[in-house]
Design a protein around this motif. Structure first.
Motif, PDB file in Angstrom:
ATOM      1  N   TYR A 160      49.685  56.666  76.685  1.00 46.03           N
ATOM      2  CA  TYR A 160      48.710  56.920  77.692  1.00 46.03           C
ATOM      3  C   TYR A 160      47.697  57.653  76.862  1.00 46.03           C
ATOM      4  CZ  TYR A 160      52.020  55.608  81.527  1.00 46.03           C
ATOM      5  OH  TYR A 160      53.019  55.088  82.020  1.00 46.03           O
ATOM      6  N   PHE A 161      46.250  57.107  77.015  1.00 45.10           N
ATOM      7  CA  PHE A 161      45.047  57.966  76.459  1.00 45.10           C
ATOM      8  C   PHE A 161      43.854  57.164  77.037  1.00 45.10           C
ATOM      9  CE2 PHE A 161      46.066  53.917  73.975  1.00 45.10           C
ATOM     10  CZ  PHE A 161      44.786  53.486  73.410  1.00 45.10           C
ATOM     11  N   GLY A 162      42.575  57.860  76.848  1.00 44.42           N
ATOM     12  CA  GLY A 162      41.222  57.729  77.141  1.00 44.42           C
ATOM     13  C   GLY A 162      40.473  57.039  76.053  1.00 44.42           C
ATOM     14  N   SER A 163      39.513  56.494  76.235  1.00 46.95           N
ATOM     15  CA  SER A 163      38.641  55.931  75.066  1.00 46.95           C
ATOM     16  C   SER A 163      37.159  56.113  75.377  1.00 46.95           C
ATOM     17  CB  SER A 163      39.065  54.492  74.789  1.00 46.95           C
ATOM     18  OG  SER A 163      38.195  54.070  73.894  1.00 46.95           O
ATOM     19  N   GLY A 164      36.479  56.147  74.335  1.00 46.25           N
ATOM     20  CA  GLY A 164      35.019  56.112  74.255  1.00 46.25           C
ATOM     21  C   GLY A 164      34.262  54.898  74.957  1.00 46.25           C
ATOM     22  N   ASP A 165      35.266  53.882  75.015  1.00 43.80           N
ATOM     23  CA  ASP A 165      34.918  52.703  75.560  1.00 43.80           C
ATOM     24  C   ASP A 165      34.835  52.629  77.239  1.00 43.80           C
ATOM     25  OD1 ASP A 165      37.569  52.085  76.297  1.00 43.80           O
ATOM     26  OD2 ASP A 165      37.838  50.452  74.895  1.00 43.80           O
ATOM     27  N   HIS A 166      35.007  53.677  77.829  1.00 45.30           N
ATOM     28  CA  HIS A 166      35.022  53.892  79.129  1.00 45.30           C
ATOM     29  C   HIS A 166      36.542  53.751  79.927  1.00 45.30           C
ATOM     30  CE1 HIS A 166      30.371  53.875  79.861  1.00 45.30           C
ATOM     31  NE2 HIS A 166      30.853  54.430  78.524  1.00 45.30           N
ATOM     32  N   HIS A 167      37.556  53.162  79.100  1.00 46.90           N
ATOM     33  CA  HIS A 167      38.748  52.682  79.610  1.00 46.90           C
ATOM     34  C   HIS A 167      39.723  54.123  79.413  1.00 46.90           C
ATOM     35  CE1 HIS A 167      37.068  48.904  79.315  1.00 46.90           C
ATOM     36  NE2 HIS A 167      37.876  48.461  80.361  1.00 46.90           N
ATOM     37  N   VAL A 168      40.801  54.005  80.394  1.00 43.90           N
ATOM     38  CA  VAL A 168      42.062  54.720  80.205  1.00 43.90           C
ATOM     39  C   VAL A 168      43.201  53.356  80.032  1.00 43.90           C
ATOM     40  CG1 VAL A 168      43.792  55.929  81.256  1.00 43.90           C
ATOM     41  CG2 VAL A 168      41.611  56.321  81.834  1.00 43.90           C
ATOM     42  N   TYR A 169      43.824  53.720  78.678  1.00 44.69           N
ATOM     43  CA  TYR A 169      44.818  52.680  78.383  1.00 44.69           C
ATOM     44  C   TYR A 169      46.298  53.239  78.629  1.00 44.69           C
ATOM     45  CZ  TYR A 169      41.019  50.236  75.905  1.00 44.69           C
ATOM     46  OH  TYR A 169      39.963  49.526  75.491  1.00 44.69           O
ATOM     47  N   ALA A 170      47.115  52.267  78.646  1.00 45.55           N
ATOM     48  CA  ALA A 170      48.416  52.319  78.604  1.00 45.55           C
ATOM     49  C   ALA A 170      48.977  51.237  77.769  1.00 45.55           C
ATOM     50  CB  ALA A 170      49.146  52.154  79.977  1.00 45.55           C
ATOM     51  N   VAL A 171      49.726  51.734  76.361  1.00 46.56           N
ATOM     52  CA  VAL A 171      50.100  50.708  75.420  1.00 46.56           C
ATOM     53  C   VAL A 171      51.539  51.031  75.146  1.00 46.56           C
ATOM     54  CG1 VAL A 171      50.014  50.248  72.934  1.00 46.56           C
ATOM     55  CG2 VAL A 171      47.751  50.952  74.307  1.00 46.56           C
ATOM     56  N   ASP A 172      52.388  49.653  75.141  1.00 46.94           N
ATOM     57  CA  ASP A 172      53.673  49.748  74.882  1.00 46.94           C
ATOM     58  C   ASP A 172      54.123  50.585  73.488  1.00 46.94           C
ATOM     59  OD1 ASP A 172      56.281  48.608  73.297  1.00 46.94           O
ATOM     60  OD2 ASP A 172      56.516  48.118  75.411  1.00 46.94           O
ATOM     61  N   ALA A 173      54.929  51.497  73.571  1.00 45.57           N
ATOM     62  CA  ALA A 173      55.123  52.582  72.229  1.00 45.57           C
ATOM     63  C   ALA A 173      55.873  51.874  71.194  1.00 45.57           C
ATOM     64  CB  ALA A 173      55.735  53.756  73.049  1.00 45.57           C
ATOM     65  N   LYS A 174      56.414  50.870  71.413  1.00 46.44           N
ATOM     66  CA  LYS A 174      57.449  50.259  70.506  1.00 46.44           C
ATOM     67  C   LYS A 174      56.577  49.178  69.707  1.00 46.44           C
ATOM     68  CE  LYS A 174      60.964  52.509  71.508  1.00 46.44           C
ATOM     69  NZ  LYS A 174      61.381  53.441  70.798  1.00 46.44           N
ATOM     70  N   SER A 175      55.805  48.221  70.660  1.00 46.05           N
ATOM     71  CA  SER A 175      55.051  47.044  70.025  1.00 46.05           C
ATOM     72  C   SER A 175      53.585  47.296  69.740  1.00 46.05           C
ATOM     73  CB  SER A 175      55.224  46.041  70.710  1.00 46.05           C
ATOM     74  OG  SER A 175      54.793  46.105  72.108  1.00 46.05           O
ATOM     75  N   GLY A 176      52.977  48.500  70.523  1.00 42.94           N
ATOM     76  CA  GLY A 176      51.545  48.420  70.537  1.00 42.94           C
ATOM     77  C   GLY A 176      50.743  47.516  71.149  1.00 42.94           C
ATOM     78  N   LYS A 177      51.365  46.696  72.306  1.00 43.81           N
ATOM     79  CA  LYS A 177      51.004  45.938  72.947  1.00 43.81           C
ATOM     80  C   LYS A 177      50.157  46.460  74.359  1.00 43.81           C
ATOM     81  CE  LYS A 177      51.995  42.404  70.647  1.00 43.81           C
ATOM     82  NZ  LYS A 177      51.065  41.249  69.376  1.00 43.81           N
ATOM     83  N   LEU A 178      49.317  45.854  74.819  1.00 43.96           N
ATOM     84  CA  LEU A 178      48.630  46.598  76.002  1.00 43.96           C
ATOM     85  C   LEU A 178      49.413  46.308  77.175  1.00 43.96           C
ATOM     86  CD1 LEU A 178      45.852  47.760  77.326  1.00 43.96           C
ATOM     87  CD2 LEU A 178      45.146  45.297  77.671  1.00 43.96           C
ATOM     88  N   VAL A 179      49.605  47.207  77.977  1.00 47.12           N
ATOM     89  CA  VAL A 179      50.326  47.221  79.092  1.00 47.12           C
ATOM     90  C   VAL A 179      49.213  47.172  80.430  1.00 47.12           C
ATOM     91  CG1 VAL A 179      51.795  48.337  80.851  1.00 47.12           C
ATOM     92  CG2 VAL A 179      52.134  48.630  78.705  1.00 47.12           C
ATOM     93  N   TRP A 180      48.205  47.904  80.180  1.00 47.17           N
ATOM     94  CA  TRP A 180      47.077  48.064  81.234  1.00 47.17           C
ATOM     95  C   TRP A 180      46.104  48.755  80.584  1.00 47.17           C
ATOM     96  CZ3 TRP A 180      45.885  52.571  82.766  1.00 47.17           C
ATOM     97  CH2 TRP A 180      46.833  53.578  83.148  1.00 47.17           C
ATOM     98  N   LYS A 181      44.815  48.486  81.210  1.00 45.10           N
ATOM     99  CA  LYS A 181      43.764  49.455  80.972  1.00 45.10           C
ATOM    100  C   LYS A 181      42.885  49.465  82.488  1.00 45.10           C
ATOM    101  CE  LYS A 181      40.506  45.936  78.743  1.00 45.10           C
ATOM    102  NZ  LYS A 181      39.602  45.548  77.780  1.00 45.10           N
ATOM    103  N   PHE A 182      42.323  50.876  82.458  1.00 43.34           N
ATOM    104  CA  PHE A 182      41.373  51.144  83.604  1.00 43.34           C
ATOM    105  C   PHE A 182      40.129  51.385  83.564  1.00 43.34           C
ATOM    106  CE2 PHE A 182      39.762  54.017  86.795  1.00 43.34           C
ATOM    107  CZ  PHE A 182      40.115  53.252  88.005  1.00 43.34           C
ATOM    108  N   LEU A 183      39.082  50.825  84.153  1.00 41.07           N
ATOM    109  CA  LEU A 183      37.849  51.201  83.736  1.00 41.07           C
ATOM    110  C   LEU A 183      37.181  52.077  84.566  1.00 41.07           C
ATOM    111  CD1 LEU A 183      35.043  50.335  82.126  1.00 41.07           C
ATOM    112  CD2 LEU A 183      34.782  48.797  84.117  1.00 41.07           C
ATOM    113  N   THR A 184      36.625  53.447  83.928  1.00 38.47           N
ATOM    114  CA  THR A 184      35.966  54.431  84.423  1.00 38.47           C
ATOM    115  C   THR A 184      34.603  54.028  84.477  1.00 38.47           C
ATOM    116  OG1 THR A 184      35.780  55.881  82.553  1.00 38.47           O
ATOM    117  CG2 THR A 184      37.752  55.908  83.975  1.00 38.47           C
ATOM    118  N   GLY A 185      33.647  55.072  84.947  1.00 41.10           N
ATOM    119  CA  GLY A 185      32.103  54.942  84.789  1.00 41.10           C
ATOM    120  C   GLY A 185      31.700  55.688  83.533  1.00 41.10           C
TER     121      GLY A 185
END
Length: 279
Positions: A160-185
């Motif tokens: 889990y981590f945040g980004s300068g693109d306004h999203h919070v991300y959840a990424v699979d730790a083994k494969s690096g594939k996106l699990v979900w992302k959440f848009l903030t303002g």
């Protein structure tokens, strides 16, 4: 462009040996995923001596993390360094195409960190070999006081981590594939704080978010704001203890909220900080 205008000299670190954090601006100085951090006074030596020091070619905003006999730290020279804990010698280093202002997370033999090039990296903790990298929609800096990137947190094989693109991300730790992302303002450079069922994280939009582990919003809380920082931007991680989540914002307030519904327990305003910071 991401970066500060100040020409600060690179320093390292081993404040583990020196015992002084006064020159270190760090996003993550916490032991657990709940971001709590405490040490018994009996475990702190009164007379500390420098064992070694190591100089990078850039400024340091990443906190050092010790794993077994290795010290990990990122630098604005774009390198992640793995140093021998006893001697300070380089075991390996990995170069990205951006500054590393993220403190690493280590789980299952893998070290995870973010770079201002917009990627989350996963490296083998022993060799520095890249296992995968995940691309966000890009990084950016909010202002000259925006020192850090989000420091990732790992739980149950999800990063889990945040980004300068306004999203919070959840990424699979083994494969690096996106699990979900959440848009903030706004930009999200705070580190996430995790409990068994929730992800807590603040944004530069002035909202503090409580997300479910499936990436849906559970509740959000708006900070008060003040004259110089009307949004009440949140750029630092929260801490969770019992039924309460605690965090600070740029409006010079410390907030204590109920973790279940986001209702306020109390708000503490630090008096005099407006004049200190803005005069």
């Amino acid at each position: 462009m991401f970066g500060l205008k100040y020409d600060w000299r690179p320093i390292i670190i081993l404040f583990i040996a020196v015992g002084c954090f006064c020159q270190l601006r760090a996003q993550q100085l916490a032991k657990g995923l709940d971001r709590q951090n405490y040490t018994a006074q009996s475990n702190i030596r009164l007379n500390l001596a420098l064992k070694w020091k190591f100089k990078t070619k850039g400024r340091l905003f990443s906190s050092p993390v010790v794993w077994k006999d290795i010290v990990f730290v990122g630098s604005c020279d774009s390198n992640l360094y793995a140093l021998n804990k006893t001697s300070g010698n380089i075991l390996w280093k990995y170069k990205t195409t951006g500054e590393i202002r993220s403190t690493v997370a280590i789980d299952g033999g893998t070290v995870y960190f973010l770079s201002t090039d917009g990627y989350l990296y996963a490296l083998d903790v022993q060799t520095g070999r890249k296992l995968w990298q995940f691309s966000t929609d890009g990084e950016k800096s909010y202002d000259v006081w925006d020192y850090f990137l989000s420091s990732p947190a790992v739980a149950d094989d999800v990063v889990y981590f945040g980004s300068g693109d306004h999203h919070v991300y959840a990424v699979d730790a083994k494969s690096g594939k996106l699990v979900w992302k959440f848009l903030t303002g706004g930009i999200v450079h705070a580190a996430p704080t995790l409990t068994q069922q929730r992800v807590f994280i603040g944004s530069f939009d002035g909202y503090f978010y409580c997300l479910k582990k499936d990436g849906t919003l559970h509740w959000k809380f708006k900070t008060v704001g003040e004259r110089y920082f009307p949004k009440g931007e949140i750029q630092f991680h929260a801490a969770v203890a019992d039924s309460t989540v605690y965090f600070g914002a740029r409006d010079f307030n410390v907030y204590a909220l109920n973790i279940e519904n986001g209702s306020g327990f109390w708000v503490y305003h630090q008096p005099g900080r407006e004049l200190d910071e803005c005069s």
